[in-house]
Design an enzyme around this catalytic site. Structure first.
Site, PDB file in Angstrom:
ATOM      1  CE  LYS A 170      -1.883   3.101   2.005  1.00  0.00           C
ATOM      2  NZ  LYS A 170      -1.751   4.533   1.625  1.00  0.00           N
ATOM      3  CD  GLU A 243      12.756   0.028   9.741  1.00  0.00           C
ATOM      4  OE1 GLU A 243      13.373   0.987  10.233  1.00  0.00           O
ATOM      5  OE2 GLU A 243      13.156  -1.139   9.810  1.00  0.00           O
ATOM      6  CB  CYS A 277      13.509   8.409   8.150  1.00  0.00           C
ATOM      7  SG  CYS A 277      14.396   7.137   7.263  1.00  0.00           S
ATOM      8  CD  GLU A 374      10.393  12.853  11.059  1.00  0.00           C
ATOM      9  OE1 GLU A 374       9.186  12.605  11.231  1.00  0.00           O
ATOM     10  OE2 GLU A 374      11.171  12.043  10.533  1.00  0.00           O
TER      11      GLU A 374
HETATM   12  P1  NDP Z   1       2.541   8.464   7.356  1.00  0.00           P
HETATM   13  O1  NDP Z   1       2.686   7.813   8.681  1.00  0.00           O
HETATM   14  O2  NDP Z   1       1.619   9.600   7.220  1.00  0.00           O
HETATM   15  O3  NDP Z   1       2.084   7.394   6.245  1.00  0.00           O
HETATM   16  C1  NDP Z   1       2.794   6.208   5.993  1.00  0.00           C
HETATM   17  C2  NDP Z   1       1.865   5.229   5.295  1.00  0.00           C
HETATM   18  O4  NDP Z   1       0.837   4.794   6.183  1.00  0.00           O
HETATM   19  C3  NDP Z   1       1.149   5.821   4.087  1.00  0.00           C
HETATM   20  O5  NDP Z   1       1.026   4.838   3.077  1.00  0.00           O
HETATM   21  C4  NDP Z   1      -0.209   6.159   4.678  1.00  0.00           C
HETATM   22  O6  NDP Z   1      -1.209   6.275   3.710  1.00  0.00           O
HETATM   23  C5  NDP Z   1      -0.435   4.961   5.580  1.00  0.00           C
HETATM   24  N1  NDP Z   1      -1.424   5.133   6.640  1.00  0.00           N
HETATM   25  C6  NDP Z   1      -1.996   6.280   7.097  1.00  0.00           C
HETATM   26  N2  NDP Z   1      -2.857   5.995   8.117  1.00  0.00           N
HETATM   27  C7  NDP Z   1      -2.819   4.652   8.296  1.00  0.00           C
HETATM   28  C8  NDP Z   1      -3.470   3.753   9.203  1.00  0.00           C
HETATM   29  N3  NDP Z   1      -4.316   4.172  10.138  1.00  0.00           N
HETATM   30  N4  NDP Z   1      -3.187   2.434   9.102  1.00  0.00           N
HETATM   31  C9  NDP Z   1      -2.309   1.979   8.198  1.00  0.00           C
HETATM   32  N5  NDP Z   1      -1.668   2.777   7.304  1.00  0.00           N
HETATM   33  C10 NDP Z   1      -1.913   4.099   7.366  1.00  0.00           C
HETATM   34  O7  NDP Z   1       4.025   8.860   6.904  1.00  0.00           O
HETATM   35  P2  NDP Z   1       4.489   9.707   5.634  1.00  0.00           P
HETATM   36  O8  NDP Z   1       4.038   9.025   4.387  1.00  0.00           O
HETATM   37  O9  NDP Z   1       4.143  11.133   5.848  1.00  0.00           O
HETATM   38  O10 NDP Z   1       6.081   9.515   5.707  1.00  0.00           O
HETATM   39  C11 NDP Z   1       6.916  10.351   6.426  1.00  0.00           C
HETATM   40  C12 NDP Z   1       7.356   9.691   7.726  1.00  0.00           C
HETATM   41  O11 NDP Z   1       7.975   8.462   7.453  1.00  0.00           O
HETATM   42  C13 NDP Z   1       8.392  10.519   8.466  1.00  0.00           C
HETATM   43  O12 NDP Z   1       8.072  10.564   9.841  1.00  0.00           O
HETATM   44  C14 NDP Z   1       9.684   9.728   8.257  1.00  0.00           C
HETATM   45  O13 NDP Z   1      10.635   9.937   9.263  1.00  0.00           O
HETATM   46  C15 NDP Z   1       9.173   8.326   8.205  1.00  0.00           C
HETATM   47  N6  NDP Z   1      10.105   7.446   7.515  1.00  0.00           N
HETATM   48  C16 NDP Z   1      10.816   6.517   8.225  1.00  0.00           C
HETATM   49  C17 NDP Z   1      11.769   5.731   7.604  1.00  0.00           C
HETATM   50  C18 NDP Z   1      12.550   4.719   8.358  1.00  0.00           C
HETATM   51  O14 NDP Z   1      13.242   3.930   7.724  1.00  0.00           O
HETATM   52  N7  NDP Z   1      12.506   4.682   9.684  1.00  0.00           N
HETATM   53  C19 NDP Z   1      12.053   5.877   6.179  1.00  0.00           C
HETATM   54  C20 NDP Z   1      11.231   6.851   5.516  1.00  0.00           C
HETATM   55  C21 NDP Z   1      10.305   7.608   6.173  1.00  0.00           C
HETATM   56  P3  NDP Z   1      -1.490   7.718   3.017  1.00  0.00           P
HETATM   57  O15 NDP Z   1      -0.165   8.372   2.758  1.00  0.00           O
HETATM   58  O16 NDP Z   1      -2.142   7.323   1.753  1.00  0.00           O
HETATM   59  O17 NDP Z   1      -2.316   8.467   3.993  1.00  0.00           O
END
Ligand code: NDP
Length: 501
Positions: A170, A243, A277, A374
């Site tokens: 997803k 992550e 991240c 962040e």
């Molecule tokens: P989000 O947490 O907003 O979204 C991540 C994913 O989860 C998206 O596909 C989102 O869908 C989906 N999602 C949203 N709500 C739910 C739910 N209730 N249940 C399951 N899935 C859900 O993160 P971002 O996309 O904004 O990414 C940025 C963040 O990711 C930053 O905090 C960054 O630090 C972190 N990150 C961490 C990494 C690591 O390796 N530790 C690497 C890269 C990023 P949708 O977007 O369609 O709403």
């Protein structure tokens, strides 16, 4: 202004994808229902039965065909990643496409060995033998963010497939086309179509994936959503890897090579528009080098070439990916300046779309949001510190612990400081790049996540570890079986005293 606006991606049943640098519409995808997500998982489960039964070597050969597609079609992939994600082509190639070619090659070569059964020598029960073997989990659900829309979900998918699983991804609703392109390449490689699927949708589609009967969840995203994912997985007892967010500190010691450090920090803070991240999100510079370091950072930042990555090949930095993230960046900068920090470079949107200037802020304090929350954008906050002790204490004064960096000319000291910092990965005299070293573990401590991806153990986590214990010497009965007796008790007591003497 033509840039990506939240209303655009919040139309009811379709998700519109736009180029964040220009606002140009690139396409649209369905917002899939929970029922459709469930069907995708059921199809993946069916396809996984025969895939999971293949020898690991055979899976490696077949996944190799997908890797070949990625290599052959790299320019087309980079083009789309730059268009939909806003990063430069250089970054699309090195941080996404080449990274996957390398990760796939590494695990294709190593998976048969990593996943081979392992003997466990038994220290006491010498009459018996033990080994563990690795059995695919079933269907792995991968929920991915928008900042590395190709390398994050595809890297996890490659590992999950090699481990014998079916995969349903997803992607973020901000960058769905790149995940669909990955699916197109996968299909072109001639692998079982239902084994790897992409479901498009918003947050609820991610929640539906966890509820659709998956056997393992790999979530990459914010700490806030990660907590919801952890709760949903806990409710269903689904193991998961989380992550999550980071707030990587960089400690610059008095003996650091200031030139190299400045270059590293500028790249570490602004690569992918700071939407990494493990971006350098706060710098603690020793008072002895602080002023010189800030001057060099500001000079280097001023030379960065920014523009629309889909139009030019020689850019250093492109556009941010998501309109809401630009607003967060603006909030962080404003609150820091209001609290007395000094703007040294950037600080503004630029051109059309979501381009935001690489921004340097000095005279920051630990109590400012810019040092605590962040940012996930092109902002480098810098704070002067008395000594390394203060720097380590401030680096550890955070709920997050994904990565950290130490700059020093003294290798021994570098490692000593690195070991004291509470983070999943600490690099000495470099930044960011260990995500591109698939043999090393990737993951955070504290609120930056649970579990590790990449590395041998990351691959094994995508399997059930099953233990078999068998007889090497067939005795009529074992000493500890019924019936118990006082004699047996006395003998066992003697034996215990002899063993643990
Ligand atoms: P989000 O947490 O907003 O979204 C991540 C994913 O989860 C998206 O596909 C989102 O869908 C989906 N999602 C949203 N709500 C739910 C739910 N209730 N249940 C399951 N899935 C859900 O993160 P971002 O996309 O904004 O990414 C940025 C963040 O990711 C930053 O905090 C960054 O630090 C972190 N990150 C961490 C990494 C690591 O390796 N530790 C690497 C890269 C990023 P949708 O977007 O369609 O709403």
């Amino acid at each position: 202004m033509g840039a990506l606006q939240r209303e655009d991606i919040e139309r009811k049943d379709r998700i519109v994808s736009r180029n964040p640098a220009t606002g140009e519409v690139l396409g649209d995808v369905p917002d899939q229902s929970a029922a459709e997500v469930k069907q995708a998982v059921a199809r993946a489960r069916e396809a996984q039965r025969s895939w999971g039964a293949l020898p690991v070597k055979e899976r490696c050969t077949r996944v190799g065909r997908f890797r070949d597609q990625v290599v052959r079609r790299a320019p087309e992939l980079c083009e789309l990643i730059a268009r939909e994600g806003g990063k430069t082509r250089a970054e699309a190639l090195s941080m996404e496409v080449m990274l996957i070619a390398d990760l796939a090659t590494y695990f294709i070569k190593r998976a048969p060995k990593i996943l081979a059964p392992e003997t466990i020598p038994l220290h006491l029960l010498k009459n018996r033998g033990s080994y563990v073997h690795y059995v695919p989990r079933g269907v792995v659900g991968i929920i991915a963010p928008w900042n590395f829309p190709f390398s994050i979900p595809v890297g996890e998918a490659v590992m999950a497939l090699l481990a014998g699983n079916g995969v349903v991804v997803k992607p973020s609703d901000v960058t769905p086309l790149i995940a669909l392109k990955a699916k197109e390449l996968y299909d072109a490689a001639g692998l079982p179509p239902d084994l790897f699927q992409v479901v498009t949708g918003r947050g609820p589609a991610g929640a539906a994936l966890i509820d659709a009967g998956i056997d393992y969840c790999i979530f990459t995203g914010s700490t806030t959503t990660g907590k919801k994912v952890a709760a949903a997985c806990g409710e269903r007892l689904i193991p998961c890897t989380l992550e999550l967010g980071g707030k990587a500190p960089a400690i610059v010691c008095a003996d650091a090579d200031v030139d190299r450090t400045a270059r590293a920090l500028v790249w570490g803070a602004f690569a992918n528009q700071g939407q990494v991240c493990v971006s350098v999100e706060r710098v603690y510079a020793h008072q002895a080098v602080h002023d010189e370091l800030v001057e060099k950072i500001v000079a280097l930042t001023g030379k960065l070439r920014q523009g629309d990555p889909s139009q030019a090949e020689t850019l250093d930095t492109g556009a941010m990916t998501w309109d809401r993230q630009v607003e967060i960046v603006e909030e962080r900068i404003k609150s820091a300046l209001d609290a007395g920090a000094r703007l040294r470079a950037g600080g503004q949107r630029r051109g059309q779309g979501l381009q935001f200037q690489p921004t340097v802020i000095s005279e920051c304090r630990q109590d400012m949001d810019v040092m605590r929350k962040e940012i996930f954008g092109p902002v480098m906050p810098i704070m002067k510190v008395r000594d390394e002790e203060e720097a380590v204490a401030l680096a550890n004064d955070s709920q997050l612990g994904l990565a950290a960096y130490v700059f020093t000319d003294d290798k021994q000291k570098g490692r000593r400081l690195a070991e004291r910092i509470e983070a999943g990965t600490v690099m000495v005299n470099d930044v960011l790049i260990t995500y591109g070293a698939p043999e090393t573990p990737w993951g955070g401590v504290k609120q930056s996540g649970i579990g590790r991806t990449h590395s041998d153990s990351g691959l094994k986590d995508l399997c059930q570890t099953r233990h078999v214990n068998y007889d090497r010497l067939a005795l009529k009965r074992e000493l500890w079986w019924y019936p118990y007796s006082d004699k047996l008790y006395q003998q066992t007591l003697k034996l215990m005293k002899w063993i643990f003497r």
